[in-house]
Each structure stands twice: as structure tokens, then as C-alpha cells.
Design a protein around this motif. Sequence first.
Motif, PDB file in Angstrom:
ATOM      1  N   SER A  73     -73.234 -35.987  71.103  1.00 56.67           N
ATOM      2  CA  SER A  73     -73.824 -36.531  69.866  1.00 56.67           C
ATOM      3  C   SER A  73     -72.902 -37.555  69.224  1.00 56.67           C
ATOM      4  CB  SER A  73     -74.080 -35.421  68.855  1.00 56.67           C
ATOM      5  OG  SER A  73     -75.204 -34.693  69.167  1.00 56.67           O
ATOM      6  N   ASP A  85     -72.062 -31.389  70.877  1.00 57.30           N
ATOM      7  CA  ASP A  85     -71.417 -32.057  69.742  1.00 57.30           C
ATOM      8  C   ASP A  85     -70.683 -33.320  70.183  1.00 57.30           C
ATOM      9  OD1 ASP A  85     -72.371 -30.226  67.889  1.00 57.30           O
ATOM     10  OD2 ASP A  85     -70.586 -28.959  68.014  1.00 57.30           O
ATOM     11  N   LYS A 141     -78.337 -33.964  67.266  1.00 53.18           N
ATOM     12  CA  LYS A 141     -78.103 -32.807  68.147  1.00 53.18           C
ATOM     13  C   LYS A 141     -79.316 -32.481  69.003  1.00 53.18           C
ATOM     14  CE  LYS A 141     -74.405 -30.144  66.158  1.00 53.18           C
ATOM     15  NZ  LYS A 141     -73.974 -28.832  65.694  1.00 53.18           N
TER      16      LYS A 141
END
Length: 178
Positions: free
Chosen positions: A82, A79, A89
Motif C-alpha cells: 500500500s 501495508d 489496503k
Amino acid sequence: MGKENKKEVILNATPVIYLGKTNILKKVVEAFNEIYITEAVYDEVVEKGKEIGAEEVHIVEKYIKDGVIKVIGNPSATDDFSETYQLGKGESSTILAAMEKKCIAIIDDERARKIGEKCNVEVHGTLFLLKLLFLLKKLNRTKIENVVKEMTNKGFRLDTHIILIFVEDIKIESSEKQ
């Protein structure tokens, strides 16, 4: 390429989707010791694929069930990665998992590949796999040309110039081997 020389590879969604759509995934499976996808890629390919009735879902599920493709958890930093690099993802988890496993990542998004390279990951795209299959004599020139045409007809997006260079490269390689 003997079994002892094969490597591990982790695939992002686009290569799985289009290699599945063109029935080439089986040849890729034969070329590597281990093939991985992350949970994020699984969700994108299988779960979302089921929702839209994607043709490749059944073959991907079969390879997962048979243990040919292994689904691995998303790395814990997915996360954050990203968000930091503004990647999906799937791309983020693929790059991070390749870093952890020290294996080749197959990603078609050019920006994601550049980020992977900056992270010292060996990153290639779907066309790399097709050329590898050609060099391993698992696909001939005509089959590769047909696969590339089928992939683009089914929505594979890659710069036309790159595809033309790739096809020409395969033609040259093919003529040199004769």
C-alpha cells in the motif's frame, strides 16, 4: 460453463458494493467456484457499510455466513505494498491475495489494475463480470443495461465513454447472437 471450468476470483470493495446494491452478486456467485474478499475489503464493505447504513451489507453478510464468499486474511505484505504503490489496503490486499492464490482479481480502480497487471495478476473490473454473465446467459442485454444505469445512479464511478462503449459492445454481441 460447467463447474469444472469455473475459476476462483477475488473481489475488491467497489465490485462487491455495486454488485450487491444491484442484486447481481448472486449471479456472480453462480459463475465462479470460489469468491474471496480480504479482511481489508470486508472492513470497507461490511464494517464501514454498517456505519453508513449501506443497503448491500445484509446480502454480503449472508453470503459470508453461508460460505459463498470467503473472507481471507490480508497478505503480510499489504501495508508495505500500500505504501510503496500508494494504494488503499483493499486494492493492495486484493492484488497480493490474487498473486498468492493465482486467481482473477476484480478491481475497478484503473491505476490499481495496472499495478496488478505489472505483478502478473489477471485483473479485470466490474464490467468484465457483467459481460461474463451476459456470455454465460445469466443476464440479457436489457438487464445489463438496467444494471449499469442503476449502478451509476447509485454512485458507481467510471468514465462515461467506457460505459457507453461497454453498452454498445453488449448490443453488438446481442445482435450477433440473433
